[in-house]
Design a protein around this motif. Structure first.
Motif, PDB file in Angstrom:
ATOM      1  N   THR A 469       0.760  -1.277  -0.225  1.00  0.00           N
ATOM      2  CA  THR A 469      -0.125   0.010  -0.062  1.00  0.00           C
ATOM      3  C   THR A 469       0.787   1.322   0.038  1.00  0.00           C
ATOM      4  OG1 THR A 469      -1.705   1.111   1.200  1.00  0.00           O
ATOM      5  CG2 THR A 469      -0.208   0.212   2.574  1.00  0.00           C
ATOM      6  N   TRP A 470       0.242   2.199  -0.514  1.00  0.00           N
ATOM      7  CA  TRP A 470       1.052   3.628  -0.465  1.00  0.00           C
ATOM      8  C   TRP A 470       0.266   4.991  -0.674  1.00  0.00           C
ATOM      9  CZ3 TRP A 470       1.275  -0.506  -4.167  1.00  0.00           C
ATOM     10  CH2 TRP A 470       0.476  -0.303  -5.244  1.00  0.00           C
ATOM     11  N   THR A 471      -0.840   4.994   0.221  1.00  0.00           N
ATOM     12  CA  THR A 471      -1.791   5.944   0.208  1.00  0.00           C
ATOM     13  C   THR A 471      -0.895   7.277   0.478  1.00  0.00           C
ATOM     14  OG1 THR A 471      -3.380   4.304   1.039  1.00  0.00           O
ATOM     15  CG2 THR A 471      -4.191   6.690   0.946  1.00  0.00           C
ATOM     16  N   PHE A 472      -0.853   8.333  -0.400  1.00  0.00           N
ATOM     17  CA  PHE A 472      -0.082   9.340  -0.314  1.00  0.00           C
ATOM     18  C   PHE A 472      -0.783  10.419   0.896  1.00  0.00           C
ATOM     19  CE2 PHE A 472       1.784   7.940  -3.801  1.00  0.00           C
ATOM     20  CZ  PHE A 472       3.112   8.101  -3.820  1.00  0.00           C
ATOM     21  N   THR A 473      -1.933  10.484   1.057  1.00  0.00           N
ATOM     22  CA  THR A 473      -2.614  11.432   1.860  1.00  0.00           C
ATOM     23  C   THR A 473      -2.073  11.090   3.415  1.00  0.00           C
ATOM     24  OG1 THR A 473      -4.712  10.431   1.613  1.00  0.00           O
ATOM     25  CG2 THR A 473      -4.498  12.283   0.463  1.00  0.00           C
ATOM     26  N   TYR A 474      -2.029   9.890   3.616  1.00  0.00           N
ATOM     27  CA  TYR A 474      -1.377   9.365   4.937  1.00  0.00           C
ATOM     28  C   TYR A 474       0.045   9.917   4.909  1.00  0.00           C
ATOM     29  CZ  TYR A 474      -5.757   6.846   5.507  1.00  0.00           C
ATOM     30  OH  TYR A 474      -6.990   6.180   5.430  1.00  0.00           O
ATOM     31  N   ALA A 475       0.924   9.633   3.904  1.00  0.00           N
ATOM     32  CA  ALA A 475       2.329   9.823   3.954  1.00  0.00           C
ATOM     33  C   ALA A 475       2.530  11.295   4.142  1.00  0.00           C
ATOM     34  CB  ALA A 475       2.896   9.633   2.576  1.00  0.00           C
ATOM     35  N   TYR A 476       1.723  12.287   3.697  1.00  0.00           N
ATOM     36  CA  TYR A 476       1.733  13.700   3.761  1.00  0.00           C
ATOM     37  C   TYR A 476       1.050  14.226   5.114  1.00  0.00           C
ATOM     38  CZ  TYR A 476       4.152  14.302  -0.841  1.00  0.00           C
ATOM     39  OH  TYR A 476       4.920  14.090  -1.734  1.00  0.00           O
ATOM     40  N   ASP A 477       0.538  13.272   5.666  1.00  0.00           N
ATOM     41  CA  ASP A 477      -0.370  13.796   7.021  1.00  0.00           C
ATOM     42  C   ASP A 477      -1.255  14.859   6.702  1.00  0.00           C
ATOM     43  OD1 ASP A 477      -1.130  13.784   9.554  1.00  0.00           O
ATOM     44  OD2 ASP A 477       0.173  15.064  10.196  1.00  0.00           O
ATOM     45  N   LEU A 478      -2.205  14.570   5.542  1.00  0.00           N
ATOM     46  CA  LEU A 478      -3.085  15.650   5.083  1.00  0.00           C
ATOM     47  C   LEU A 478      -4.616  14.971   5.126  1.00  0.00           C
ATOM     48  CD1 LEU A 478      -1.508  16.952   1.715  1.00  0.00           C
ATOM     49  CD2 LEU A 478      -1.449  18.137   3.939  1.00  0.00           C
ATOM     50  N   ASP A 479      -5.364  16.098   5.956  1.00  0.00           N
ATOM     51  CA  ASP A 479      -6.839  15.500   5.846  1.00  0.00           C
ATOM     52  C   ASP A 479      -7.013  15.469   4.431  1.00  0.00           C
ATOM     53  OD1 ASP A 479      -7.132  15.733   8.584  1.00  0.00           O
ATOM     54  OD2 ASP A 479      -7.712  17.595   8.759  1.00  0.00           O
ATOM     55  N   PHE A 480      -8.119  14.265   4.266  1.00  0.00           N
ATOM     56  CA  PHE A 480      -8.707  14.258   2.907  1.00  0.00           C
ATOM     57  C   PHE A 480      -9.896  13.366   3.015  1.00  0.00           C
ATOM     58  CE2 PHE A 480      -6.819  10.070   3.575  1.00  0.00           C
ATOM     59  CZ  PHE A 480      -7.492   9.202   3.028  1.00  0.00           C
ATOM     60  N   ALA A 739       2.613  -1.617   5.285  1.00  0.00           N
ATOM     61  CA  ALA A 739       1.385  -1.305   5.567  1.00  0.00           C
ATOM     62  C   ALA A 739       1.156  -0.130   6.462  1.00  0.00           C
ATOM     63  CB  ALA A 739       0.632  -2.696   6.186  1.00  0.00           C
ATOM     64  N   ILE A 740       0.088   0.378   6.308  1.00  0.00           N
ATOM     65  CA  ILE A 740      -0.148   1.666   7.030  1.00  0.00           C
ATOM     66  C   ILE A 740      -1.095   1.695   8.511  1.00  0.00           C
ATOM     67  CG2 ILE A 740      -1.159   3.846   6.954  1.00  0.00           C
ATOM     68  CD1 ILE A 740      -0.839   3.922   3.709  1.00  0.00           C
ATOM     69  N   PHE A 741      -0.582   1.983   9.518  1.00  0.00           N
ATOM     70  CA  PHE A 741      -1.487   1.701  10.984  1.00  0.00           C
ATOM     71  C   PHE A 741      -1.597   3.097  11.470  1.00  0.00           C
ATOM     72  CE2 PHE A 741       1.159  -1.838   9.863  1.00  0.00           C
ATOM     73  CZ  PHE A 741       0.249  -3.005   9.861  1.00  0.00           C
ATOM     74  N   GLU A 742      -2.620   3.419  12.211  1.00  0.00           N
ATOM     75  CA  GLU A 742      -3.082   4.377  13.132  1.00  0.00           C
ATOM     76  C   GLU A 742      -2.243   4.510  14.368  1.00  0.00           C
ATOM     77  OE1 GLU A 742      -7.166   6.554  13.695  1.00  0.00           O
ATOM     78  OE2 GLU A 742      -6.909   5.129  15.120  1.00  0.00           O
ATOM     79  N   ALA A 761      -1.033   8.594  11.066  1.00  0.00           N
ATOM     80  CA  ALA A 761      -0.640   7.287  10.128  1.00  0.00           C
ATOM     81  C   ALA A 761       0.823   7.101  10.260  1.00  0.00           C
ATOM     82  CB  ALA A 761      -1.304   7.543   8.849  1.00  0.00           C
ATOM     83  N   ILE A 762       1.227   5.972  10.605  1.00  0.00           N
ATOM     84  CA  ILE A 762       2.663   5.256  10.421  1.00  0.00           C
ATOM     85  C   ILE A 762       2.618   4.381   9.477  1.00  0.00           C
ATOM     86  CG2 ILE A 762       4.384   4.238  11.970  1.00  0.00           C
ATOM     87  CD1 ILE A 762       3.981   6.853  13.016  1.00  0.00           C
ATOM     88  N   PHE A 763       3.948   4.224   8.640  1.00  0.00           N
ATOM     89  CA  PHE A 763       4.124   3.250   7.731  1.00  0.00           C
ATOM     90  C   PHE A 763       5.117   2.188   8.191  1.00  0.00           C
ATOM     91  CE2 PHE A 763       6.117   1.125   4.109  1.00  0.00           C
ATOM     92  CZ  PHE A 763       4.887   1.131   3.496  1.00  0.00           C
ATOM     93  N   LYS A 764       4.737   0.963   8.279  1.00  0.00           N
ATOM     94  CA  LYS A 764       5.319   0.009   9.187  1.00  0.00           C
ATOM     95  C   LYS A 764       5.969  -0.873   8.171  1.00  0.00           C
ATOM     96  CE  LYS A 764       5.291  -3.103  13.061  1.00  0.00           C
ATOM     97  NZ  LYS A 764       6.762  -2.513  13.454  1.00  0.00           N
ATOM     98  N   SER A 765       7.147  -1.368   7.791  1.00  0.00           N
ATOM     99  CA  SER A 765       7.447  -2.283   6.887  1.00  0.00           C
ATOM    100  C   SER A 765       8.763  -3.265   7.542  1.00  0.00           C
ATOM    101  CB  SER A 765       8.487  -1.446   5.990  1.00  0.00           C
ATOM    102  OG  SER A 765       9.553  -0.708   6.460  1.00  0.00           O
ATOM    103  N   SER A 766       8.347  -3.558   8.761  1.00  0.00           N
ATOM    104  CA  SER A 766       8.954  -4.785   9.553  1.00  0.00           C
ATOM    105  C   SER A 766       8.191  -5.279  10.667  1.00  0.00           C
ATOM    106  CB  SER A 766      10.390  -3.938  10.197  1.00  0.00           C
ATOM    107  OG  SER A 766      10.056  -3.627  11.464  1.00  0.00           O
ATOM    108  N   THR A 767       8.450  -6.608  10.884  1.00  0.00           N
ATOM    109  CA  THR A 767       7.736  -7.191  12.069  1.00  0.00           C
ATOM    110  C   THR A 767       8.283  -7.102  13.338  1.00  0.00           C
ATOM    111  OG1 THR A 767       9.150  -9.292  11.705  1.00  0.00           O
ATOM    112  CG2 THR A 767       6.786  -9.012  10.519  1.00  0.00           C
ATOM    113  N   SER A 790      -4.365   0.244   6.099  1.00  0.00           N
ATOM    114  CA  SER A 790      -4.350  -0.109   4.592  1.00  0.00           C
ATOM    115  C   SER A 790      -3.129  -1.010   4.631  1.00  0.00           C
ATOM    116  CB  SER A 790      -4.224   1.207   3.723  1.00  0.00           C
ATOM    117  OG  SER A 790      -4.235   0.757   2.229  1.00  0.00           O
ATOM    118  N   GLY A 791      -3.297  -1.904   3.683  1.00  0.00           N
ATOM    119  CA  GLY A 791      -1.925  -2.876   3.230  1.00  0.00           C
ATOM    120  C   GLY A 791      -2.312  -3.869   3.894  1.00  0.00           C
TER     121      GLY A 791
END
Length: 848
Positions: A469-480, A739-742, A761-767, A790-791
């Motif tokens: 997943t790669w939802t950009f609005t979470y990446a930029y921390d923008l309300d959408f 994946a993306i987590f709150e 939102a945090i992007f997590k790519s490890s266990t 997401s993811g």
């Protein structure tokens, strides 16, 4: 004895000679060649594969071809961070070159929705791109053969192809990494090569040649557009709209050759089925050409195009066919492998053969390829009409800089963005007129828009070559929010584009102090600019309010105070500096005429903490993760323009740490022992701030810096997959590719200054998941009890993540250990969490 020595010497000479190949080994014999075009052998005074070509050599040959051939032009489309040019060689018939701009426009217009351009007037465009990973160099070496063939080949076959086709050759996609690798491989090359896989030649030093200057993987950046190479490349992609794009890579030395299609179950559902059908059809040509030269190959295994940010997948979401080639990589002239002794020349020939097979396929599938692209964009409008979502709204009144950066990203991907001219409520969120923007989905980039904005929660396959997943609005921390109707939307003007935010100094009359909020993405840059001028700066640990120019202005946690007096500069000089910083960073500063606040703390309050200018050391080399270190370096160097000292891990024992107030640990540090750990502990005890990042948190825990422990990994579900053939699926089920987590954040904590919402939102790519310290105030960022956004994540890993800390703070003597267990600046694009990390640098030492 003499006979033995002669035999040994002869065998060495034979081995060296056998490592080289004449030009006839590479070139097809079904055409003749123009003697007026120098062969690579003639130009470089060596045989192909004898040495690794440098980027300078490839560039020089490309210029020579463009000068001598009426079929070719050359232009520069970008510069790397190290100021190396990236170029395109554009080939077509000499007659077509006379009308190239017209043909380019015809090709562009043909696939535009509603176009009536006749297909017979339209050239096909094929883009051949090589070596985006710098140490996968056989592609870049093969590109000169491709250039020679397209310039020098003569005969009906090549004439027909060039009459109807424009071929773009991008010889080296990553010149900085390519240069590092070629230098390393050549400096360790022996006359009597033996191909020993343990040879130093095959084992590059840290960080290796794969990445670019800041150690980014360039083949993940086509969507993100963080790096100048990618921005220039994608701009030209949309200018040319190629029908086919090849992406030439290398894989392990013991493999063979891969060409797409990839794993069928891992196709992205946004990619049209016709794309896969044509990729299959093109694959038959690759097989034919590789069979002819006796090279083994495979397809529909290992690789996929799920993530659209790669060179072979970005075309798929833009109406083109992207094709990945993976050649076994040898990293030297000769190498012993499980498949026997292999040569660089062999790898070059395979990539060259795949280039020719692509061109042959394109000629035979011309109409199908042109029509697929035309249908792609026309169908986008139909899909948009059928979609429940009619538009997306996004924006932030609190971070205009980041909002504009997101608009810039969308515009570079040819997505139209419009200013929202009316206050809007959607999905429980408020969007202000003028500070929010609209993206209608009825555009030719409909599929890409959905890819950028949508959460992804269902998957046909749970194995991913890259992120899920790669939802950009979470990446930029923008309300959408998604909008299901356009009825109440007000769009009066045309599309908007990136517009730099100009900050200003408000109310300049006789100030006693200046203040700015910490909410903008560029706040860290602004603060450092002021500190670098020698100004005293303070941070507010409580809220306060002032009336400025008749307006009530509220200042939250993290607001920065610059006293106008008791500085080394006059109030007038400070005001001039602030005006320059405001203009540069887009931040508004407020001049306050009194220290008495009508609400909240006064300016002389002890709730304003003095700040120190960051003096940052980032350990690199050794067992440091180069991608993590590179992202941190890029964040401070490129985004904030804050200097960072990059220090090799083997220097720790002999260096004086007292000049630094922040040390960043982003690796496992296997090379360090108790002495190094003790030196760092002594430094922290004296008041320094250690920032442990990802693997660095495990090192800190092992060496008894604080009391962090980590959760046990999820055990495989032994009942789910039972056959031997499914064993890889069992292993990958609990792999967390991205994946993306709150999370819930404490916005009153210094590490969370500048955030206005307690959800992030945090992007997590490890266990890796840390256990809670079970103490108050030390974990300002934690995953929520229902964190999934997401993811792909397995149920076992999701349960581990719930309520776990993302960041923790522990005391080490008079200093601090701040631990970040997850990525805060993923691939240079996760701007929303970058502030969490930079806050540790500026405010780590004020945490009590």
């Amino acid at each position: 004895m003499k006979k033995l020595l002669f035999t040994l010497a002869l065998s060495i000479v034979v081995f060296f000679i056998s490592a080289q190949e004449p030009l006839s080994y590479f070139l097809p014999n079904d055409v003749s060649y123009d003697p007026g075009i120098p062969t690579p052998e003639e130009y470089f005074h060596m045989q192909m594969g004898e040495w690794h070509l440098s980027h300078d050599q490839v560039l020089s040959y490309a210029k020579e071809i463009a000068q001598l051939s009426g079929r070719a032009i050359i232009y520069e489309y970008a510069r790397s961070y190290e100021n190396r040019p990236l170029i395109h060689l554009v080939f077509t018939s000499a007659e077509n070159q006379k009308n190239l701009d017209k043909l380019k426009e015809l090709h562009y217009q043909y696939s535009e929705p509603g176009s009536s351009v006749n297909i017979n007037d339209v050239p096909l465009v094929v883009s051949l791109t090589y070596s985006i990973h710098g140490n996968e160099s056989s592609g870049g070496n093969a590109s000169v053969l491709t250039a020679y063939y397209l310039a020098a080949a003569r005969g009906e076959k090549i004439d027909k192809m060039l009459e109807n086709t424009i071929v773009i050759v991008d010889p080296v996609l990553n010149p900085d990494g390519f240069t590092r690798h070629s230098a390393w491989a050549n400096m360790h090359q022996s006359y009597a090569a033996n191909g020993d896989p343990y040879s130093r030649q095959f084992n590059e030093p840290w960080p290796g040649g794969r990445s670019n200057h800041y150690w980014f993987d360039m083949n993940r950046d086509y969507l993100l557009l963080v790096n100048p190479e990618s921005r220039g490349r994608v701009a030209k992609f949309h200018e040319w709209k190629p029908n086919v794009v090849t992406d030439h890579h290398e894989m392990g030395a013991n493999s063979s050759f891969f060409f797409q299609p990839g794993v069928p179950s891992r196709n992205n559902p946004l990619t049209p089925e016709k794309n896969y059908e044509l990729t299959h059809a093109i694959a038959a040509y690759h097989a034919k050409y590789l069979d002819k030269i006796g090279s083994s190959y495979f397809s529909e295994e290992e690789f996929d195009d799920y993530y659209f940010g790669k060179g072979s997948s970005y075309p798929d979401i833009n109406g083109s066919i992207g094709i990945l080639f993976e050649q076994a990589g040898f990293r030297g002239r000769v190498r012993k492998t499980d498949n026997g002794v292999r040569k660089l020349a062999f790898a070059i020939r395979n990539h060259f053969a795949a280039s020719l097979s692509t061109l042959d396929a394109a000629v035979h599938l011309r109409n199908e390829l042109l029509d697929m692209q035309k249908d792609f964009f026309n169908e986008a409008l139909t899909l948009a009409n059928q979609s429940d979502v009619k538009a997306y709204v996004f924006g932030s009144a609190n971070d205009k800089v980041k909002t504009q950066l997101f608009i810039d990203l969308l515009s570079q991907h040819q997505i139209d963005v419009y200013k929202n001219d009316a206050d809007l409520s959607a999905n429980g969120k408020e969007f202000q007129a003028g500070n929010s923007f609209l993206v209608p989905v009825k555009q030719k980039q409909y599929r890409l828009i959905r890819s950028i904005f949508d959460d992804v929660t269902s998957f046909a396959d749970t194995t991913f070559y890259d992120v899920s997943t790669w939802t950009f609005t979470y990446a930029y921390d923008l309300d959408f929010a998604a909008i299901n109707s356009l009825k109440n939307l007000k769009i009066f003007d045309g599309p908007v584009h990136f517009k730099p935010v100009n900050g200003k100094l408000i109310n300049t009359e006789t100030p006693v102090a200046f203040v700015f909020r910490w909410n903008e993405f560029s706040a860290a840059e602004a603060l450092y600019c002021l500190q670098n001028q020698g100004l005293i700066t303070k941070v507010a640990t409580s809220k306060f309010t002032f009336e400025v120019n008749g307006e009530k202005e509220q200042f939250g946690y993290g607001s920065i105070l610059i006293p106008a007096y008791n500085q080394t500069k006059t109030a007038e000089e400070i005001a001039q500096i602030i005006e320059q910083v405001a203009q540069k960073t887009g931040i508004d500063f407020y001049a306050l005429p009194t220290g008495l606040s009508p609400e909240g703390i006064d300016l002389g309050s002890d709730s304003f903490e003095n700040l120190s200018k960051p003096e940052v050391l980032l350990f690199v080399d050794g067992s440091v993760n180069s991608r993590d270190a590179g992202e941190i370096w890029h964040l401070f160097d490129q985004r904030y323009h804050i200097p960072v000292s990059l220090v090799s891990t083997d220097n720790l024992r002999r260096m004086d740490l007292r000049k630094y107030n922040t040390i960043i640990l982003a690796g496992s540090f296997r090379e360090w022992n108790d002495a190094e750990a003790g030196k760092l502990r002594d430094w922290a005890n004296a008041g320094g701030t250690i920032i442990a990042y990802k693997n660095g948190t495990e090192w800190a825990a092992r060496n008894k810096f604080g009391n962090v422990s980590f959760k046990k990994q999820v055990d495989p579900d032994t009942t789910r997959y039972n056959t031997y053939a499914e064993r890889d699926k069992e292993r990958s089920l609990n792999y967390l590719s991205g994946a993306i987590f709150e999370t819930h954040i404490d916005i009153s904590h210094p590490l969370c200054y500048g955030y206005s919402s307690d959800k992030l939102a945090i992007f997590k790519s490890s266990t890796m998941v840390a256990n809670s310290l079970e103490k108050k105030y030390v974990e300002p960022v934690k995953f929520t009890s229902s964190p999934y956004v997401s993811g792909w994540v397995s149920e076992g890993n999701l349960n581990r993540i719930k309520n776990a800390p993302v960041v923790s703070v522990q005391t080490v003597g008079q200093g601090k250990l701040i631990s970040y267990y997850d990525n805060m600046y993923f691939r240079g694009t996760w701007l929303g969490t970058a502030k969490l990390f930079s806050n540790a640098v500026f405010f780590g030492n004020i945490i009590r």
